[in-house]
Structure formats: structure tokens, C-alpha cells
Design a protein around this motif. Structure first.
Motif, mmCIF file in Angstrom:
data_model
loop_
_atom_site.group_PDB
_atom_site.id
_atom_site.type_symbol
_atom_site.label_atom_id
_atom_site.label_comp_id
_atom_site.label_asym_id
_atom_site.label_seq_id
_atom_site.Cartn_x
_atom_site.Cartn_y
_atom_site.Cartn_z
ATOM 1 N N ASP A 128 0.830 -1.216 0.000
ATOM 2 C CA ASP A 128 0.000 0.000 0.000
ATOM 3 C C ASP A 128 0.860 1.259 0.000
ATOM 4 O OD1 ASP A 128 -2.079 -1.774 0.242
ATOM 5 O OD2 ASP A 128 -2.318 -1.465 2.397
ATOM 6 N N LEU A 129 1.928 1.219 0.758
ATOM 7 C CA LEU A 129 2.834 2.365 0.834
ATOM 8 C C LEU A 129 3.511 2.610 -0.514
ATOM 9 C CD1 LEU A 129 4.210 4.547 2.520
ATOM 10 C CD2 LEU A 129 5.821 2.812 3.326
ATOM 11 N N GLU A 143 1.090 4.263 -2.967
ATOM 12 C CA GLU A 143 0.909 5.685 -2.674
ATOM 13 C C GLU A 143 2.149 6.501 -3.056
ATOM 14 O OE1 GLU A 143 -1.024 9.032 -1.917
ATOM 15 O OE2 GLU A 143 -1.954 7.052 -1.854
ATOM 16 N N GLN A 177 0.305 11.572 -1.432
ATOM 17 C CA GLN A 177 -0.292 12.488 -0.466
ATOM 18 C C GLN A 177 0.343 12.261 0.892
ATOM 19 O OE1 GLN A 177 -4.479 11.858 -0.573
ATOM 20 N NE2 GLN A 177 -4.704 12.712 -2.624
ATOM 21 N N GLU A 185 -0.447 12.918 3.973
ATOM 22 C CA GLU A 185 -1.249 12.361 5.062
ATOM 23 C C GLU A 185 -1.375 10.844 4.945
ATOM 24 O OE1 GLU A 185 -2.669 14.732 2.901
ATOM 25 O OE2 GLU A 185 -1.938 16.401 4.100
ATOM 26 N N LYS A 186 -1.593 10.361 3.722
ATOM 27 C CA LYS A 186 -1.731 8.919 3.501
ATOM 28 C C LYS A 186 -0.407 8.202 3.741
ATOM 29 C CE LYS A 186 -5.579 8.834 0.279
ATOM 30 N NZ LYS A 186 -6.000 8.429 -1.069
ATOM 31 N N ILE A 187 0.682 8.793 3.285
ATOM 32 C CA ILE A 187 1.999 8.188 3.468
ATOM 33 C C ILE A 187 2.332 8.084 4.951
ATOM 34 C CG2 ILE A 187 4.477 8.541 3.110
ATOM 35 C CD1 ILE A 187 3.768 9.718 0.368
ATOM 36 N N THR A 188 2.053 9.142 5.697
ATOM 37 C CA THR A 188 2.314 9.145 7.138
ATOM 38 C C THR A 188 1.494 8.072 7.845
ATOM 39 O OG1 THR A 188 2.764 11.509 7.045
ATOM 40 C CG2 THR A 188 2.329 10.575 9.207
ATOM 41 N N ALA A 189 0.216 7.961 7.509
ATOM 42 C CA ALA A 189 -0.650 6.955 8.125
ATOM 43 C C ALA A 189 -0.177 5.537 7.796
ATOM 44 C CB ALA A 189 -2.080 7.149 7.662
ATOM 45 N N LEU A 190 0.226 5.310 6.554
ATOM 46 C CA LEU A 190 0.700 3.984 6.155
ATOM 47 C C LEU A 190 2.018 3.630 6.848
ATOM 48 C CD1 LEU A 190 -0.192 4.126 2.374
ATOM 49 C CD2 LEU A 190 -1.174 2.571 4.071
ATOM 50 N N LYS A 211 2.990 4.692 9.792
ATOM 51 C CA LYS A 211 2.656 4.368 11.176
ATOM 52 C C LYS A 211 2.069 2.975 11.283
ATOM 53 C CE LYS A 211 1.909 9.050 12.843
ATOM 54 N NZ LYS A 211 0.938 10.012 13.384
ATOM 55 N N ARG A 212 1.227 2.612 10.319
ATOM 56 C CA ARG A 212 0.613 1.273 10.332
ATOM 57 C C ARG A 212 1.680 0.184 10.194
ATOM 58 N NH1 ARG A 212 -2.729 -0.452 5.438
ATOM 59 N NH2 ARG A 212 -1.694 -2.439 5.357
#
Length: 62
Positions: A36-37, A40, A46, A48-53, A55-56
């Protein structure tokens, strides 16, 4: 199809993300392949999406 900038490469202990343009490793060592990372990073990129991924995937290491 154009050449992708970021690709996952297997290394001892998991996967790392290779930056083809910068010719260096990007990010941390991941135990699971961060598909997923990569999508992206190579697509919309984006923040925000990269940061969330990130962290996950970091939480999966613990």
C-alpha cells in the motif's frame, strides 16, 4: 508503463524501499512487504496517507 521510482527489495530480515531516482534506501526496514505504501509513493504521494501507512507498518513490527 513508466519506470517506478520506489520499489520494495528483499533484504535480510524483511523489506526495504529503494528510491531509483535518489539511488538510496527510503524509510525503515519492514517485516511485511509494504504494498500500500509503494502504491501511494508511486501514485498520488499524499503526505497524510503516506504518514498513516508508515505508522501502520511500524506498528506491525512491534
Amino acid at each position: 508503463m513508466s519506470k517506478r521510482r520506489y520499489v520494495a527489495r528483499g533484504v535480510p530480515g524483511g523489506y526495504r524501499i529503494w528510491d531509483n531516482k535518489g539511488r538510496r534506501w527510503w524509510g525503515d526496514l519492514y517485516e511485511l512487504c509494504p504494498d500500500d505504501l509503494l502504491v501511494e509513493l508511486n501514485g498520488g504521494a499524499q503526505l497524510e496517507k503516506i504518514t498513516a501507512l508508515m505508522k501502520r507498518y511500524r506498528s506491525l513490527k512491534r
